[in-house]
Design a protein around this motif. Sequence first.
Motif, short mmCIF file in Angstrom:
data_model
loop_
_atom_site.label_atom_id
_atom_site.label_comp_id
_atom_site.label_asym_id
_atom_site.label_seq_id
_atom_site.Cartn_x
_atom_site.Cartn_y
_atom_site.Cartn_z
N PRO A 152 0.83 -1.22 0.00
CA PRO A 152 0.00 0.00 0.00
C PRO A 152 0.86 1.26 0.00
N GLN A 153 0.42 2.27 -0.76
CA GLN A 153 1.13 3.54 -0.89
C GLN A 153 0.15 4.68 -0.64
N GLY A 154 0.68 5.88 -0.46
CA GLY A 154 -0.19 7.04 -0.45
C GLY A 154 0.07 8.06 0.62
N THR A 155 1.06 7.87 1.48
CA THR A 155 1.33 8.88 2.51
C THR A 155 2.48 9.80 2.14
N THR A 156 3.11 9.59 0.98
CA THR A 156 4.21 10.46 0.55
C THR A 156 4.01 11.02 -0.85
N PHE A 157 2.92 10.64 -1.56
CA PHE A 157 2.65 11.19 -2.88
C PHE A 157 1.17 11.10 -3.18
N GLY A 158 0.74 11.64 -4.31
CA GLY A 158 -0.65 11.91 -4.62
C GLY A 158 -1.66 10.79 -4.59
N PRO A 159 -1.62 9.84 -5.51
CA PRO A 159 -2.69 8.85 -5.57
C PRO A 159 -2.59 7.81 -4.47
N SER A 160 -3.75 7.30 -4.07
CA SER A 160 -3.79 6.20 -3.10
C SER A 160 -3.65 4.88 -3.84
N ALA A 161 -3.02 3.90 -3.18
CA ALA A 161 -2.75 2.62 -3.84
C ALA A 161 -3.05 1.49 -2.89
N LEU A 162 -3.85 0.53 -3.35
CA LEU A 162 -4.24 -0.62 -2.54
C LEU A 162 -3.13 -1.65 -2.47
N ALA A 163 -2.49 -1.94 -3.60
CA ALA A 163 -1.51 -3.02 -3.69
C ALA A 163 -0.10 -2.54 -3.95
N GLY A 164 0.04 -1.39 -4.58
CA GLY A 164 1.34 -0.88 -4.98
C GLY A 164 1.14 0.17 -6.06
N ALA A 165 2.23 0.61 -6.66
CA ALA A 165 2.16 1.64 -7.69
C ALA A 165 3.27 1.41 -8.70
N GLY A 224 -3.99 0.42 2.64
CA GLY A 224 -4.20 1.03 1.34
C GLY A 224 -5.67 1.06 0.97
N TYR A 225 -5.99 1.82 -0.07
CA TYR A 225 -7.39 2.08 -0.43
C TYR A 225 -7.52 2.21 -1.95
N ALA A 226 -8.56 1.57 -2.50
CA ALA A 226 -8.96 1.77 -3.89
C ALA A 226 -10.40 2.24 -3.89
N PRO A 227 -10.71 3.41 -4.43
CA PRO A 227 -12.07 3.97 -4.32
C PRO A 227 -13.12 3.10 -4.99
N GLY A 228 -14.35 3.22 -4.52
CA GLY A 228 -15.49 2.61 -5.19
C GLY A 228 -15.93 3.45 -6.37
N GLY A 229 -17.04 3.05 -7.00
CA GLY A 229 -17.52 3.78 -8.16
C GLY A 229 -18.63 3.04 -8.86
N PHE A 230 -18.69 3.21 -10.18
CA PHE A 230 -19.76 2.63 -10.98
C PHE A 230 -19.18 1.76 -12.09
N ASN A 231 -19.87 0.68 -12.40
CA ASN A 231 -19.45 -0.31 -13.37
C ASN A 231 -19.49 0.26 -14.78
N VAL A 232 -18.35 0.25 -15.45
CA VAL A 232 -18.26 0.80 -16.80
C VAL A 232 -18.98 -0.06 -17.82
N PRO A 290 -23.66 1.26 -7.32
CA PRO A 290 -22.22 1.45 -7.19
C PRO A 290 -21.58 0.31 -6.41
N PHE A 291 -20.28 0.13 -6.61
CA PHE A 291 -19.53 -0.83 -5.81
C PHE A 291 -18.71 -0.07 -4.78
N ALA A 292 -18.42 -0.71 -3.67
CA ALA A 292 -17.75 -0.05 -2.55
C ALA A 292 -16.24 -0.02 -2.77
N GLY A 293 -15.58 0.90 -2.11
CA GLY A 293 -14.14 0.96 -2.13
C GLY A 293 -13.52 -0.20 -1.38
N ALA A 294 -12.30 -0.56 -1.76
CA ALA A 294 -11.59 -1.68 -1.13
C ALA A 294 -10.53 -1.15 -0.18
N ILE A 295 -10.33 -1.89 0.92
CA ILE A 295 -9.32 -1.55 1.92
C ILE A 295 -8.37 -2.74 2.07
N ASN A 296 -7.07 -2.46 2.08
CA ASN A 296 -6.06 -3.50 2.28
C ASN A 296 -5.24 -3.20 3.53
#
Length: 720
Positions: free
Chosen positions: A161-174, A486-494, A504-510
């Motif tokens: 998980p990433q996201g405390t030192t740069f912009g986007p949040s990452a559930l698994a990595g970047a 880490g966190y991946a936002p929820g949203g809507f199915n394309v 909508p589907f919920a955001g994921a937490i790792n």
Amino acid sequence: MRPQPLHHLFASTSLRTLALAAALTVGHAPGLSAQQAGSSDAAAEAGTTPATDDAVQLSPIMVEGKGGADAYTATVFTGGEIEDLGLDTVEQVLRMTPGVNINSAGGTNLSTIYIRGVGSMYPMNLGDSAVPMIMDGAPAGPSYLSLGTLDVQSVEILKGPQGTTFGPSALAGAIDITTRLPTRTLEGYGRAEYGQQGQALLEAAVGGPLTDTLSGRLAVRYTQSDHWVENSADGGEPLSTPSDVAFRGQLLWDAGTGTSARLVVEHETVSALPTLFVLMPYQNPASVDLTPGLYDDDSKTFDRYVLQIDHDLDIGRISSISSYMNTSGSAILAYDGNITTAQYGAPSEYWVKDEMQQSVFTQEVKLSAPTDATLDWVTGAFFQHAVASYDSPLTIYGANSPTLRDYTTDTYALYGDVTYGLTDSLKLTLGLRQNWTVASYDGTFWNSGFALYDSRSMDETATTGRAVLTYAVARTTELHAKYARGYAPGGFNVYTAQVADGEPFAGAINDMIELGFSTATEDGRFALTGAAYVNWVSDNHLLSYDSMTYVASAVNVDTRSQGFELQGRWRPGHGFELAVGVSYVDATITGDVYGVADGDILSGNAVPDVSPWSALVMASYETPLPAFLGLTSPVLKSVVSYNYVGSRPANPQNNLYLDSYQKLDVHLGVAQGQTEVYVRADNLLNDTYDLYGYYVPSASIAYGGMARGRTFVAGITHRF
């Protein structure tokens, strides 16, 4: 990650790309000349001096930061390695990485990236990814995976998980992609390749000073090839002739007194690259039965603009990164006569045309500690506004039932990270991030002149962070223990095809726990790093697909992955260097999901597309040769890579498994001065491995896509 002043990046890569061991053996080289860069490309990219034995410089493929704000593990490929191995797209680089798995149908549509067994199980929309891409400091979504590696300095795969030192949040990595910067001396290169199956590449870059304070760089690339899948309806001709045209321009302004600015302008168009639906088992050669020329109008266009400004203050460095990215594409998804005959008993053809468009504006502002500060810290704010559409305006039956979908997503975040030395040997890092996501969706579903409309919205918050303890056992050995969320936002199915699927589907937490180490010999000839980890993912993203009706819906499911990885480097001298990595991942679904169209998903099933075992071995050898054919000081240069990926389930029901595969690539060249002539064998073992697979339970058939088999390429590169 702490930003670096851009004027220091002329000859050095970020601290986050340097292993603790590597930092002890190859030093910072701010005065590296263009001539040195030409003679040792990888060393120039790493901002290091060439080794005394003049070996080809392979980067350490496992990187462990110094601890504190830079404490993480990563896999790094330099631009030189990417060129030598013929890795022309980001996807090809990731498929070489131990512990990383990809599900991709071969085209330019959405792809799934898993790191250490964590990833969205088929992405739900254009921004749904557990693994964001970051290009020159600006985030990009998973739909950019098929784009090229033009003039790349490095590709770093950050793990965890990433996201405390740069912009986007990452559930698994970047994935952090850095392109080559303009330099203060005139330099550049030209490269040309031609090979089997019509493979051709022309690439060039030139950079240097424009004024006393302004430098520029321009890079261009053109590639083309015959597709490796044949079309039986066209007499066995290649399914298409994919091409890729890209250019990138950069300006770098060094105003002195701690102020610098970088502007990046980039364009890329990928044409005629088909999404593969090929009946299994594959024929030899692989073949489909489709209308000739069906994919000729498939294309994807990518425009990117990035402006980064850095300025030193008394309290630290303030950085602003502004970016605008615009992507548009059109793709045919086609089920050929072979699939329809096997599934329905009659040869026919079914296809749908999908059109996508996405515009993303991002603004990030961060303040970081001065380089000489005793306390290492960074704090920042991040905003992203994304507007997208994903439409299906046409099927083989005509335009009487188009589906139109529009999406808007606003993302806000505040983050901070600080490292404090508890003792001379023990450091504590604490990071915190607050996320806000606001999303809306509008759908229009036409059927024989009648329309149904759907409009929804959602908002979501999530708090993530990390705590890291690093302990220096000795000058060249360090241990770390880490907890990260880490966190991946929820949203809507394309892929929503009806009003009923618009929820909508919920955001994921790792939640991840990791224990790791890094060690090296005092002379730096041997280095080894490793980590063991466990990931617990709540509400992971899973796409439920009905192979009979082609309807997809969004589902959340919990997963868990655990494993370990070891990666190291050995440089015995005499022009030889060896880098090795191995990864083991046990990824499991931990919740039951009933009512899924193509079969229930049960707790205990393996996460799809994740191979338990994967490995990479890279070896290089460089040695002088006797004079011949008028060459006065020729040098033999060779790079060999061996990539192993184990068997993995193709779907969450686990009723189809993809075979393990081995990929062997060889680069063999002769260099004279700044010019190298070479041959390259891609996929020498001719293992046409699966890119993905899907099982249709109602018909007991499977289809998928396969990679290109063995080909040989000849090329020439000249640097100046």
